[in-house]
Design a protein around this motif. Sequence first.
Motif, short mmCIF file in Angstrom:
data_model
loop_
_atom_site.label_atom_id
_atom_site.label_comp_id
_atom_site.label_asym_id
_atom_site.label_seq_id
_atom_site.Cartn_x
_atom_site.Cartn_y
_atom_site.Cartn_z
N MET A 107 -78.50 -112.52 93.93
CA MET A 107 -77.13 -112.84 94.34
C MET A 107 -77.06 -113.08 95.84
N LEU A 108 -76.32 -114.09 96.22
CA LEU A 108 -76.11 -114.36 97.64
C LEU A 108 -75.05 -113.41 98.19
N ARG A 109 -75.32 -112.86 99.38
CA ARG A 109 -74.32 -111.99 99.98
C ARG A 109 -74.40 -112.08 101.50
N GLY A 137 -69.25 -127.37 118.62
CA GLY A 137 -68.62 -128.47 117.89
C GLY A 137 -67.85 -128.07 116.66
N PHE A 138 -68.20 -126.91 116.05
CA PHE A 138 -67.59 -126.50 114.79
C PHE A 138 -67.22 -125.03 114.84
N PRO A 139 -66.27 -124.61 114.00
CA PRO A 139 -65.79 -123.23 114.06
C PRO A 139 -66.83 -122.17 113.74
N LEU A 140 -67.75 -122.44 112.78
CA LEU A 140 -68.68 -121.42 112.34
C LEU A 140 -70.08 -121.99 112.12
N LEU A 141 -71.07 -121.10 112.24
CA LEU A 141 -72.45 -121.45 111.95
C LEU A 141 -73.02 -120.44 110.97
N LEU A 142 -73.66 -120.93 109.91
CA LEU A 142 -74.27 -120.09 108.88
C LEU A 142 -75.77 -120.33 108.85
N ILE A 143 -76.53 -119.25 108.71
CA ILE A 143 -77.98 -119.34 108.56
C ILE A 143 -78.41 -118.42 107.42
N GLY A 144 -79.32 -118.89 106.59
CA GLY A 144 -79.89 -118.06 105.54
C GLY A 144 -81.01 -117.18 106.09
N GLN A 145 -81.03 -115.91 105.73
CA GLN A 145 -82.08 -115.01 106.20
C GLN A 145 -83.46 -115.50 105.76
N ALA A 146 -83.53 -116.06 104.56
CA ALA A 146 -84.81 -116.56 104.07
C ALA A 146 -85.32 -117.73 104.92
N SER A 147 -84.40 -118.50 105.47
CA SER A 147 -84.80 -119.62 106.33
C SER A 147 -85.44 -119.10 107.61
N LEU A 148 -84.84 -118.06 108.20
CA LEU A 148 -85.42 -117.47 109.40
C LEU A 148 -86.77 -116.82 109.07
N ASP A 149 -86.87 -116.16 107.94
CA ASP A 149 -88.14 -115.53 107.55
C ASP A 149 -89.24 -116.58 107.43
N ASP A 150 -88.90 -117.72 106.84
CA ASP A 150 -89.87 -118.80 106.68
C ASP A 150 -90.29 -119.34 108.05
N LEU A 151 -89.33 -119.58 108.92
CA LEU A 151 -89.64 -120.08 110.25
C LEU A 151 -90.51 -119.08 111.02
N ALA A 201 -83.06 -118.90 98.52
CA ALA A 201 -84.34 -119.47 98.95
C ALA A 201 -84.22 -120.00 100.38
N ALA A 202 -85.35 -120.15 101.03
CA ALA A 202 -85.36 -120.71 102.37
C ALA A 202 -84.73 -122.10 102.36
N TYR A 203 -83.80 -122.31 103.28
CA TYR A 203 -83.12 -123.59 103.49
C TYR A 203 -82.24 -124.00 102.32
N ALA A 204 -81.90 -123.05 101.45
CA ALA A 204 -80.99 -123.36 100.34
C ALA A 204 -79.67 -123.88 100.89
N GLU A 205 -79.25 -123.39 102.06
CA GLU A 205 -77.97 -123.80 102.65
C GLU A 205 -77.92 -125.28 102.99
N ASP A 206 -79.07 -125.93 103.08
CA ASP A 206 -79.09 -127.36 103.39
C ASP A 206 -78.38 -128.19 102.32
N SER A 207 -78.40 -127.69 101.10
CA SER A 207 -77.85 -128.46 99.97
C SER A 207 -76.41 -128.08 99.63
N TRP A 208 -75.87 -127.08 100.29
CA TRP A 208 -74.50 -126.65 99.99
C TRP A 208 -73.49 -127.61 100.59
N ARG A 209 -72.40 -127.79 99.87
CA ARG A 209 -71.30 -128.62 100.37
C ARG A 209 -70.00 -127.81 100.51
N ARG A 210 -69.78 -126.90 99.58
CA ARG A 210 -68.62 -126.01 99.67
C ARG A 210 -69.05 -124.62 99.19
N ILE A 211 -68.57 -123.59 99.87
CA ILE A 211 -68.85 -122.23 99.44
C ILE A 211 -67.56 -121.41 99.51
#
Length: 267
Positions: A1-3, A148-162, A185-195
Motif C-alpha cells: 500500500m502506498l502511504r 514553479g509549482f505548489p508541491l513536490l512529491l518523491i517516492g522513497q523507492a526512487s531515492l533508494d534506487d538512485l 516501485a521506484a519511479y512509479a510516480e512518473d506514470s501518475w496523473r491524479r492522486i
Amino acid sequence: MLRLSGLYRYPLKSAIAEPLTDIQLDALGVVGDRRWMVVDAQNGRFLTQRALPHMSQLLARHTATGGLTLSAPGFPALDVPLPDPDAMLRGVFIWSDSLYVPDAGDEAAEWLSRFIGKPCRLVHVPAERARYIAGNLSAEQKVGFADGFPLLLIGQASLDDLSARVGRPLEMLRFRPNLVVEGGAAYAEDSWRRIRIGDVEFRVAKGCTRCILTTIDPLTGERSADREPLATLKTYRARDGELYFGQNLINQGGGELKLGMAVEVLE
C-alpha cells in the motif's frame, strides 16, 4: 500500500526544511511553505543555495503571530514581524516572473546581509500577491515563492534506487520534497496523473527538473566533489537536455495531510 512517509515545508525559500507530522493545504499549496524569500537588494532577484550554498545552514521558523524567526550558527536569533501586505512593496524577480511584495524591513535585511555576505532584503508573499503557475497549466492556481509549482512529491523507492546507483545513501532533503511516498516501485510516480490523499486530490503537473542544488549536503552545506547525484541522474534520467527526479503536484482545494495516510492513484 502506498502511504505518506514524509511531510516537509520550507518557510523561507532555500533555507532549512521543516519536517512535520501533519500539514494544512490552501490555495498556494502547503500552508506556510516558501512564503518568504531573500532577494538581492540591488536588483530584486531571488537568492538560493544554487549560488549561496551556506543558505543551507539558515533556519527560519514561523511565529505564532505570522512572522518569522531567523537563526544561524554564530548569529543571534531574530524575530521578524509579518509585514503589512500593502506597505513597503518591493519589486522582485523569481525566474521569469516579476511581482511586487511586502518588504520585511531594515532589521531583517541587515541580519540577512551579514549572514549572506552581500546586501539583500527579506520579502513575504501574501496570497493576494502570489503569481500564477508557470506555463498556464491552471488558469486559477497560484504559487508563492516555490520554483514553479505548489508541491513536490518523491517516492522513497526512487531515492533508494538512485542511492544504490550512486553507491552511497543520499539524503531526501537534497531534493527538497513536500511529500514522500513509500510502498511503491521506484519511479512509479512518473506514470501518475491524479492522486488522492485523505480528502484532497492532486494533479501531477510535470516531472521536476534537477539542478546543482542537489549536490549540496543539506547538513553541512558542502558540495559533492563528484557532482553526485547529478552525474548519475545524467546516465538514466535525462530528457530534452534536463534531468528529472520527482513530480510537481497541484492540489485541488485545501485540506489536511498526516503521516501514514494512504495514497490512492486515481489515474
